[in-house]
Design an enzyme around this catalytic site. Sequence first.
Site, PDB file in Angstrom:
ATOM      1  N   LYS A 185      99.826  67.668  12.415  1.00 56.23           N
ATOM      2  CA  LYS A 185     101.076  68.058  11.763  1.00 56.23           C
ATOM      3  C   LYS A 185     100.793  69.280  10.890  1.00 56.23           C
ATOM      4  CE  LYS A 185     104.569  65.940   8.689  1.00 56.23           C
ATOM      5  NZ  LYS A 185     104.882  64.741   7.895  1.00 56.23           N
ATOM      6  N   SER A 222     109.304  62.736   9.336  1.00 54.99           N
ATOM      7  CA  SER A 222     109.150  64.175   9.418  1.00 54.99           C
ATOM      8  C   SER A 222     108.076  64.630  10.389  1.00 54.99           C
ATOM      9  CB  SER A 222     108.833  64.726   8.033  1.00 54.99           C
ATOM     10  OG  SER A 222     107.582  64.210   7.582  1.00 54.99           O
ATOM     11  N   SER A 230     107.376  58.654   7.635  1.00 57.24           N
ATOM     12  CA  SER A 230     107.272  59.804   8.544  1.00 57.24           C
ATOM     13  C   SER A 230     106.244  59.699   9.655  1.00 57.24           C
ATOM     14  CB  SER A 230     106.994  61.072   7.751  1.00 57.24           C
ATOM     15  OG  SER A 230     108.189  61.525   7.192  1.00 57.24           O
TER      16      SER A 230
HETATM   17  N1  GLN Z   1     112.443  60.604   5.611  1.00 54.55           N
HETATM   18  C1  GLN Z   1     111.845  60.382   4.321  1.00 54.55           C
HETATM   19  C2  GLN Z   1     112.147  61.552   3.433  1.00 54.55           C
HETATM   20  O1  GLN Z   1     112.857  62.388   3.830  1.00 54.55           O
HETATM   21  C3  GLN Z   1     110.364  60.190   4.478  1.00 54.55           C
HETATM   22  C4  GLN Z   1     109.622  61.442   4.695  1.00 54.55           C
HETATM   23  C5  GLN Z   1     108.151  61.240   4.823  1.00 54.55           C
HETATM   24  O2  GLN Z   1     107.660  60.130   5.001  1.00 54.55           O
HETATM   25  N2  GLN Z   1     107.435  62.323   4.702  1.00 54.55           N
HETATM   26  O3  GLN Z   1     111.693  61.629   2.333  1.00 54.55           O
END
Ligand code: GLN
Length: 494
Positions: free
Chosen positions: A81, A156, A180
Amino acid sequence: MTAELCDLTAHDLSAKLAAGDVRAIDVLESTLRRIDQVDERLHTFLTRTEGQARTQAGLVDERVARREEVGPVAGIPLALKDVFCTKGIRTTAGSKILEPYVPPYDCTPWERLQAGGAVLVGKTNCDEFAMGSSNENSAFGPVRNPWNLETVPGGSSGGSAAAVASGQAVWALGTDTGGSVRQPASLCGVVGFKPTYGRISRYGLIAFASSLDHVGTFTRDVRDAATILSAIAGHDPRDATSLPEPAPHYGAGLDAGVQGLRVGVMEDWLGTEGVQPAVRDSVRAAVDRLVGLGATAETASLPHADYALSAYYLIAPAECSSNLARYDGVRYGYRAPGGGDVMEMNMRTRGAGFGDEVKRRIMLGTYSLSAGYYDAYYGQAQKVRTLVIRDYEEAFRRFDVLVSPTSPTTAFRLGEKTEDPLAMYLSDIFTIPSDLTGTPAVSIPCGLSPDGLPIGFQIMGRLMDEATVLRVAFALEQDLRFAARPPLLEALSA
Ligand code: GLN
């Protein structure tokens, strides 16, 4: 379609490499061909590193030719990532503000994988600074889900999930701050694992919310999750929150079965409005399988978990508002052109460099930390976090693992939730609690919806007890034998 090398698991490939049946360069070329075939449609990678990858694969082949012993990550195509700092390789965090940023050092997980002979094929697309659940917050455009190009891969870490699901990498790393890793794994039909907070070093990770950020893995099966975790886990003096305990070898004991294990079923989560019937049915069927394998299943509850999402959306923005203060147009990446003093330059840079969701979080976080509001918002959220931790401790006195859907829904359509941040935030309702508590959790595919999209089954474990989580996941995986593949891949050979 007959599986190509790039579609195999790391443990299959590793055995073939050791036996001299294939060369690392063949595995890599198969993977690069797949990237050429599908990446344009999926938009998985932000930076490709095939030149370096060929060198890395060549080195592994030389070692094998010299009959040197190579480890389980050697020669296996990997994707990272784009929040993992990679020396000399652009690292953007999916943000315009870091578009030109080339880190001068490696993050610890990549340093360890590199030492083991891993072959990096590229840096994957993600929501900007890992804020999002659909990849639509990437400054470089969204990733598409290989199971249905009109749907999101989750976020994400959507690029990492899509890469593993489509054979563009055999495994990948992502980060899980609120879900994420597990949520995109669920939406893309792969295994997504998040170990205990501190188990994997965060050194060299672009920070979102430091007390919640976990490194996690995307793999095709549970054995591979144990393997890559073993390669990167363990103490790192450069991360003050890194666990001092030596990491066990997670592959041992995977096949010990679930006889007598106590499974707590999150019935009230299953009954939550918004959980799709197909998700509910598949998860219940998977619980029955576990019982069939000798586990016991009873209703579990985490009374304060209902407040976890609200607490997360105070704590995570608060920490992000502080972490993102460093992007000032001076020290990293992008600087907006124009005259004026430093303050004006700084405001212009941040105004142009950050996307809407990141700005929303910075504002929410700054507000909740400000004098007069701190106790009412941030302080309250921290208290809720403690209550959720206690709920887990209580539940784990009765149960060895807790199970639930990973996400209430299968992959949703691109654009479906972009106008409604709250609806988007609800995608992570079942994953966020284990980030607040720092406890390990995995998502494994447990079925397909009637419209052919994968469903994820979440297994949550005790602090430090990755082994039990993986063991349950392995037993269930062996029993379910989920073998469906994205239609996109079937079409390639048609
Ligand atoms: N979707 C969650 C957020 O927007 C989690 C994101 C993540 O785990 N990086 O914060």
